[in-house]
Structures are given as C-alpha cells and as structure tokens.
Design a protein around this motif. Structure first.
Motif, PDB file in Angstrom:
ATOM      1  N   TRP A   1       0.757  -1.368  -0.114  1.00  0.00           N
ATOM      2  CA  TRP A   1       0.023   0.083  -0.057  1.00  0.00           C
ATOM      3  C   TRP A   1       0.700   1.256  -0.131  1.00  0.00           C
ATOM      4  N   GLY A   2       1.928   1.315  -0.849  1.00  0.00           N
ATOM      5  CA  GLY A   2       2.780   2.289  -0.888  1.00  0.00           C
ATOM      6  C   GLY A   2       3.911   2.608   0.037  1.00  0.00           C
ATOM      7  N   VAL A   3       3.729   1.763   1.217  1.00  0.00           N
ATOM      8  CA  VAL A   3       4.841   1.769   2.369  1.00  0.00           C
ATOM      9  C   VAL A   3       5.972   0.741   1.927  1.00  0.00           C
ATOM     10  N   PRO A   4       7.240   1.343   1.875  1.00  0.00           N
ATOM     11  CA  PRO A   4       8.405   0.443   1.702  1.00  0.00           C
ATOM     12  C   PRO A   4       8.572  -0.483   3.062  1.00  0.00           C
ATOM     13  N   ASP A   5       9.171  -1.770   2.584  1.00  0.00           N
ATOM     14  CA  ASP A   5       9.143  -2.792   3.342  1.00  0.00           C
ATOM     15  C   ASP A   5      10.772  -2.580   4.001  1.00  0.00           C
ATOM     16  N   PRO A   6      11.324  -2.451   5.005  1.00  0.00           N
ATOM     17  CA  PRO A   6      12.605  -2.095   5.240  1.00  0.00           C
ATOM     18  C   PRO A   6      13.489  -3.381   5.130  1.00  0.00           C
ATOM     19  N   GLU A   7      12.783  -4.507   5.305  1.00  0.00           N
ATOM     20  CA  GLU A   7      13.104  -5.840   5.154  1.00  0.00           C
ATOM     21  C   GLU A   7      13.751  -6.377   3.822  1.00  0.00           C
TER      22      GLU A   7
END
Length: 122
Positions: A102-108
């Motif tokens: 939903w447009g939020v980057p996954d830091p992993e």
C-alpha cells in the motif's frame, strides 16, 4: 536475500542511446517493485524510473519520453532503455529491488546493485 548484477553502462555522445540491464537472483518472489536510480557527482541519488509487479511504470519528469523501464520475468531482468541522452544524464546508475505494501516500503526488502557508469559527452 537478493543479488542484483548490472551491465550496459558506457560512454555515448549526446543524442545517443544505451540500454542498462539488471539481473536479479536469489529470493526474488518477495519483490514487487524494481527501479533505477542515478547519482551524479555532487548530487543526491534520485529515482529515475520504477516498475511494479503489475507492470505499471513511473518516471521522473526529466526523463519522461526518453527513457523506458521494462521487465523480462523469464530472465528475472529489468531494463532501462535510454534514448536521446543528454550530458545531464551522466551519472552512476543503480538498480534497486524492493517491496511495498500500500505504498509503504518494507525495510526488510531493500536491495541495490553495484552501479554502472553512464557518461554522455557533448
């Protein structure tokens, strides 16, 4: 773990073309977006183009109409076709792979290639 290997950089005259390639390997199934960034001397790294798993694309204004990002899922490779190159396009170009929800980057899920030099002479 994902590894990215870039190729295709070089020296061209203004108005010429290059095609950059980025081959991905490893655990690629979690990736839903791939992108090209670039960084010129003394400048911040900027996003050039992005392509999603749904094959939608976006470009920074300075390259719209000149650059095209594409993917070949069979080869696990993303390309950046660069036409009508300008001296202002001179930079190190980096391939990036990641995942957003939903447009939020996954830091992993945040992977970078080693970079490839593109130099455009006037």
């Amino acid at each position: 773990q994902v590894q990215l290997v870039e190729s295709g950089g070089g020296l061209v005259q203004a108005g010429g073309s290059l095609r950059l390639s980025c081959a991905a390997s490893g655990n690629i199934f979690s990736i839903n977006a791939m992108a090209w960034y670039r960084q010129a001397p003394g400048k911040q790294r900027e996003l050039v183009a992005v392509i999603t798993s749904g094959l939608s694309t976006n470009y920074t204004d300075s390259v719209k109409g000149r650059f095209t990002i594409s993917r070949d899922n069979t080869k696990n490779t993303v390309y950046l076709q660069m036409n009508s190159l300008k001296p202002q396009d001179t930079a190190v170009y980096y391939c990036h792979a990641g995942r957003t929800i939903w447009g939020v980057p996954d830091p992993e899920s945040d992977y970078w290639g080693q970079g490839t030099q593109v130099t455009v002479s006037s």
